[in-house]
Design a protein around this motif. Structure first.
Motif, PDB file in Angstrom:
ATOM      1  N   LEU A 266       0.254   9.988  -3.128  1.00  0.00           N
ATOM      2  CA  LEU A 266       1.191  10.656  -2.225  1.00  0.00           C
ATOM      3  C   LEU A 266       2.652  10.426  -2.634  1.00  0.00           C
ATOM      4  O   LEU A 266       3.476  11.337  -2.526  1.00  0.00           O
ATOM      5  N   LEU A 267       2.958   9.220  -3.076  1.00  0.00           N
ATOM      6  CA  LEU A 267       4.333   8.942  -3.513  1.00  0.00           C
ATOM      7  C   LEU A 267       4.712   9.840  -4.684  1.00  0.00           C
ATOM      8  O   LEU A 267       5.834  10.361  -4.754  1.00  0.00           O
ATOM      9  N   ILE A 268       3.788  10.034  -5.611  1.00  0.00           N
ATOM     10  CA  ILE A 268       4.053  10.886  -6.776  1.00  0.00           C
ATOM     11  C   ILE A 268       4.191  12.344  -6.356  1.00  0.00           C
ATOM     12  O   ILE A 268       5.129  13.045  -6.774  1.00  0.00           O
ATOM     13  N   GLU A 269       3.273  12.814  -5.516  1.00  0.00           N
ATOM     14  CA  GLU A 269       3.227  14.226  -5.153  1.00  0.00           C
ATOM     15  C   GLU A 269       4.321  14.639  -4.165  1.00  0.00           C
ATOM     16  O   GLU A 269       4.839  15.756  -4.248  1.00  0.00           O
ATOM     17  N   GLN A 270       4.673  13.727  -3.232  1.00  0.00           N
ATOM     18  CA  GLN A 270       5.559  14.127  -2.146  1.00  0.00           C
ATOM     19  C   GLN A 270       6.928  13.449  -2.137  1.00  0.00           C
ATOM     20  O   GLN A 270       7.835  13.912  -1.453  1.00  0.00           O
ATOM     21  N   HIS A 271       7.077  12.363  -2.908  1.00  0.00           N
ATOM     22  CA  HIS A 271       8.320  11.598  -2.809  1.00  0.00           C
ATOM     23  C   HIS A 271       8.926  11.236  -4.170  1.00  0.00           C
ATOM     24  O   HIS A 271       9.713  10.296  -4.262  1.00  0.00           O
ATOM     25  N   HIS A 272       8.558  11.983  -5.198  1.00  0.00           N
ATOM     26  CA  HIS A 272       9.115  11.749  -6.539  1.00  0.00           C
ATOM     27  C   HIS A 272       8.944  10.289  -6.966  1.00  0.00           C
ATOM     28  O   HIS A 272       9.825   9.705  -7.602  1.00  0.00           O
ATOM     29  N   SER A 273       7.814   9.697  -6.570  1.00  0.00           N
ATOM     30  CA  SER A 273       7.448   8.316  -6.928  1.00  0.00           C
ATOM     31  C   SER A 273       8.328   7.264  -6.269  1.00  0.00           C
ATOM     32  O   SER A 273       8.287   6.090  -6.650  1.00  0.00           O
ATOM     33  N   GLU A 274       9.117   7.664  -5.272  1.00  0.00           N
ATOM     34  CA  GLU A 274       9.979   6.729  -4.565  1.00  0.00           C
ATOM     35  C   GLU A 274       9.391   6.396  -3.187  1.00  0.00           C
ATOM     36  O   GLU A 274       8.717   7.228  -2.572  1.00  0.00           O
ATOM     37  N   VAL A 275       9.678   5.210  -2.700  1.00  0.00           N
ATOM     38  CA  VAL A 275       9.240   4.817  -1.364  1.00  0.00           C
ATOM     39  C   VAL A 275      10.150   5.497  -0.342  1.00  0.00           C
ATOM     40  O   VAL A 275      11.379   5.364  -0.425  1.00  0.00           O
ATOM     41  N   PRO A 276       9.583   6.236   0.615  1.00  0.00           N
ATOM     42  CA  PRO A 276      10.429   6.922   1.610  1.00  0.00           C
ATOM     43  C   PRO A 276      11.188   5.935   2.493  1.00  0.00           C
ATOM     44  O   PRO A 276      10.747   4.808   2.707  1.00  0.00           O
ATOM     45  N   HIS A 277      12.321   6.381   3.012  1.00  0.00           N
ATOM     46  CA  HIS A 277      13.218   5.528   3.794  1.00  0.00           C
ATOM     47  C   HIS A 277      13.067   5.708   5.299  1.00  0.00           C
ATOM     48  O   HIS A 277      13.844   5.129   6.047  1.00  0.00           O
ATOM     49  N   THR A 278      12.089   6.488   5.745  1.00  0.00           N
ATOM     50  CA  THR A 278      11.939   6.716   7.179  1.00  0.00           C
ATOM     51  C   THR A 278      10.591   6.194   7.658  1.00  0.00           C
ATOM     52  O   THR A 278       9.600   6.223   6.928  1.00  0.00           O
ATOM     53  N   ARG A 279      10.570   5.745   8.907  1.00  0.00           N
ATOM     54  CA  ARG A 279       9.329   5.227   9.481  1.00  0.00           C
ATOM     55  C   ARG A 279       8.244   6.316   9.500  1.00  0.00           C
ATOM     56  O   ARG A 279       7.078   6.070   9.198  1.00  0.00           O
ATOM     57  N   THR A 280       8.644   7.528   9.864  1.00  0.00           N
ATOM     58  CA  THR A 280       7.669   8.621   9.967  1.00  0.00           C
ATOM     59  C   THR A 280       6.951   8.842   8.648  1.00  0.00           C
ATOM     60  O   THR A 280       5.717   8.946   8.600  1.00  0.00           O
ATOM     61  N   GLU A 281       7.707   8.914   7.558  1.00  0.00           N
ATOM     62  CA  GLU A 281       7.100   9.157   6.248  1.00  0.00           C
ATOM     63  C   GLU A 281       6.330   7.942   5.756  1.00  0.00           C
ATOM     64  O   GLU A 281       5.278   8.075   5.128  1.00  0.00           O
ATOM     65  N   LEU A 282       6.822   6.754   6.034  1.00  0.00           N
ATOM     66  CA  LEU A 282       6.111   5.540   5.628  1.00  0.00           C
ATOM     67  C   LEU A 282       4.754   5.459   6.307  1.00  0.00           C
ATOM     68  O   LEU A 282       3.742   5.115   5.678  1.00  0.00           O
ATOM     69  N   GLU A 283       4.697   5.770   7.601  1.00  0.00           N
ATOM     70  CA  GLU A 283       3.449   5.649   8.339  1.00  0.00           C
ATOM     71  C   GLU A 283       2.425   6.719   7.959  1.00  0.00           C
ATOM     72  O   GLU A 283       1.264   6.632   8.361  1.00  0.00           O
ATOM     73  N   LYS A 284       2.827   7.693   7.186  1.00  0.00           N
ATOM     74  CA  LYS A 284       1.879   8.687   6.679  1.00  0.00           C
ATOM     75  C   LYS A 284       1.123   8.179   5.450  1.00  0.00           C
ATOM     76  O   LYS A 284       0.121   8.777   5.042  1.00  0.00           O
ATOM     77  N   LEU A 285       1.599   7.077   4.877  1.00  0.00           N
ATOM     78  CA  LEU A 285       0.969   6.529   3.677  1.00  0.00           C
ATOM     79  C   LEU A 285      -0.271   5.725   4.072  1.00  0.00           C
ATOM     80  O   LEU A 285      -0.239   4.956   5.030  1.00  0.00           O
ATOM     81  N   PRO A 286      -1.361   5.872   3.336  1.00  0.00           N
ATOM     82  CA  PRO A 286      -2.593   5.119   3.638  1.00  0.00           C
ATOM     83  C   PRO A 286      -2.356   3.615   3.588  1.00  0.00           C
ATOM     84  O   PRO A 286      -1.717   3.105   2.669  1.00  0.00           O
ATOM     85  N   GLY A 287      -2.835   2.929   4.608  1.00  0.00           N
ATOM     86  CA  GLY A 287      -2.667   1.480   4.656  1.00  0.00           C
ATOM     87  C   GLY A 287      -1.348   1.021   5.230  1.00  0.00           C
ATOM     88  O   GLY A 287      -1.071  -0.176   5.280  1.00  0.00           O
ATOM     89  N   VAL A 288      -0.526   1.967   5.669  1.00  0.00           N
ATOM     90  CA  VAL A 288       0.793   1.620   6.223  1.00  0.00           C
ATOM     91  C   VAL A 288       0.832   1.958   7.704  1.00  0.00           C
ATOM     92  O   VAL A 288       0.757   3.127   8.089  1.00  0.00           O
ATOM     93  N   GLY A 289       0.941   0.918   8.534  1.00  0.00           N
ATOM     94  CA  GLY A 289       1.114   1.105   9.967  1.00  0.00           C
ATOM     95  C   GLY A 289       2.540   0.774  10.366  1.00  0.00           C
ATOM     96  O   GLY A 289       3.419   0.613   9.510  1.00  0.00           O
ATOM     97  N   ARG A 290       2.775   0.643  11.645  1.00  0.00           N
ATOM     98  CA  ARG A 290       4.124   0.386  12.145  1.00  0.00           C
ATOM     99  C   ARG A 290       4.681  -0.930  11.605  1.00  0.00           C
ATOM    100  O   ARG A 290       5.845  -1.008  11.212  1.00  0.00           O
ATOM    101  N   LYS A 291       3.849  -1.987  11.602  1.00  0.00           N
ATOM    102  CA  LYS A 291       4.318  -3.288  11.143  1.00  0.00           C
ATOM    103  C   LYS A 291       4.745  -3.232   9.684  1.00  0.00           C
ATOM    104  O   LYS A 291       5.829  -3.711   9.322  1.00  0.00           O
ATOM    105  N   THR A 292       3.902  -2.640   8.840  1.00  0.00           N
ATOM    106  CA  THR A 292       4.231  -2.531   7.412  1.00  0.00           C
ATOM    107  C   THR A 292       5.495  -1.700   7.210  1.00  0.00           C
ATOM    108  O   THR A 292       6.366  -2.055   6.415  1.00  0.00           O
ATOM    109  N   ALA A 293       5.591  -0.592   7.939  1.00  0.00           N
ATOM    110  CA  ALA A 293       6.779   0.258   7.829  1.00  0.00           C
ATOM    111  C   ALA A 293       8.038  -0.522   8.199  1.00  0.00           C
ATOM    112  O   ALA A 293       9.076  -0.414   7.526  1.00  0.00           O
TER     113      ALA A 293
END
Length: 219
Positions: free
Chosen positions: A95-122
């Motif tokens: 998903l990072l490669i396909e949707q975020h140019h291989s960068e970690v997104p800076h928003t909670r909404t986009e972070l929580e869309k990543l597999p294995g990432v919940g509110r705490k991780t975000a």
């Protein structure tokens, strides 16, 4: 707990540790993301042992994705739930490669869309990688907030919201790390080390462990 007490608590934390940070080892936001995903129900020590071998070999979404499940698993197989974490990390890399140019997104909404990432991780990523004054409530912080009276709550979201409300603004950026470290090493779950606690006189815990150890008499 009143405002004066809370301010004094965080003033003492800052005096004792002016620049707190995570104990996870990382060099980039992506490395931190992988480490935090791995740290769920695992110790930071076990994660660091794994990533010290993994990151020199694969430290970008593309490199980890090329490892595949067979290549990634041996690096993390000593960490709890490693099979699920392997699949989540690989899916996150995709998903990072396909949707975020291989960068970690800076928003909670986009972070929580990543597999294995919940509110705490975000929250950990937003705070530690991007400098936002968020607080990731883990078991240590949840226990500490309730036990001391800093921000009692019935669940992690309630505690998080209370902490953000009651902690003075000047302390919010580092509060996450101060609380985790204090809960991990001093205000322990089974036997808090109240004698060694720098906020023992401010804490509102009614069952403080203040027993002194009596030295054995010389024979």
């Amino acid at each position: 707990m009143n405002t004066t007490k809370r301010r004094e608590i965080f003033t003492r934390f800052r005096q004792a540790n002016p620049h707190p940070t995570t104990e996870l080892e990382y060099s980039t936001p992506f490395q931190l993301l992988v480490a935090v995903i791995l740290s769920a129900q695992a110790t930071d020590k076990s994660v660091n042992l794994a990533t010290r071998k993994l990151f020199p070999m694969a430290d970008t979404p593309e490199k980890i994705l090329r490892l595949g499940e067979i290549g990634l698993s041996p690096f993390i197989q000593r960490i709890g739930l490693y099979r699920t974490k392997t699949r989540n990390i690989l899916a996150t890399c995709q998903l990072l490669i396909e949707q975020h140019h291989s960068e970690v997104p800076h928003t909670r909404t986009e972070l929580e869309k990543l597999p294995g990432v919940g509110r705490k991780t975000a929250n950990v990523i937003l705070n530690t990688a991007f400098g936002e004054p968020t607080i990731a409530v883990d078991t240590h912080i949840f226990r500490l907030a309730n036990r001391t009276g800093i921000a009692p709550g019935k669940n992690v979201l309630e505690v998080e919201q209370k902490l953000l409300k009651v902690i003075p603004e000047e302390f919010r950026q580092d509060a996450h790390h101060w609380l985790i470290l204090h809960g991990r090493y001093t205000c322990k779950a089974r036997k808090p080390l109240c004698q060694q606690c720098l906020i023992v006189d401010l804490c509102e815990f009614k069952e403080k462990n203040l027993e002194e150890t009596t030295p054995s008499p010389d024979l």
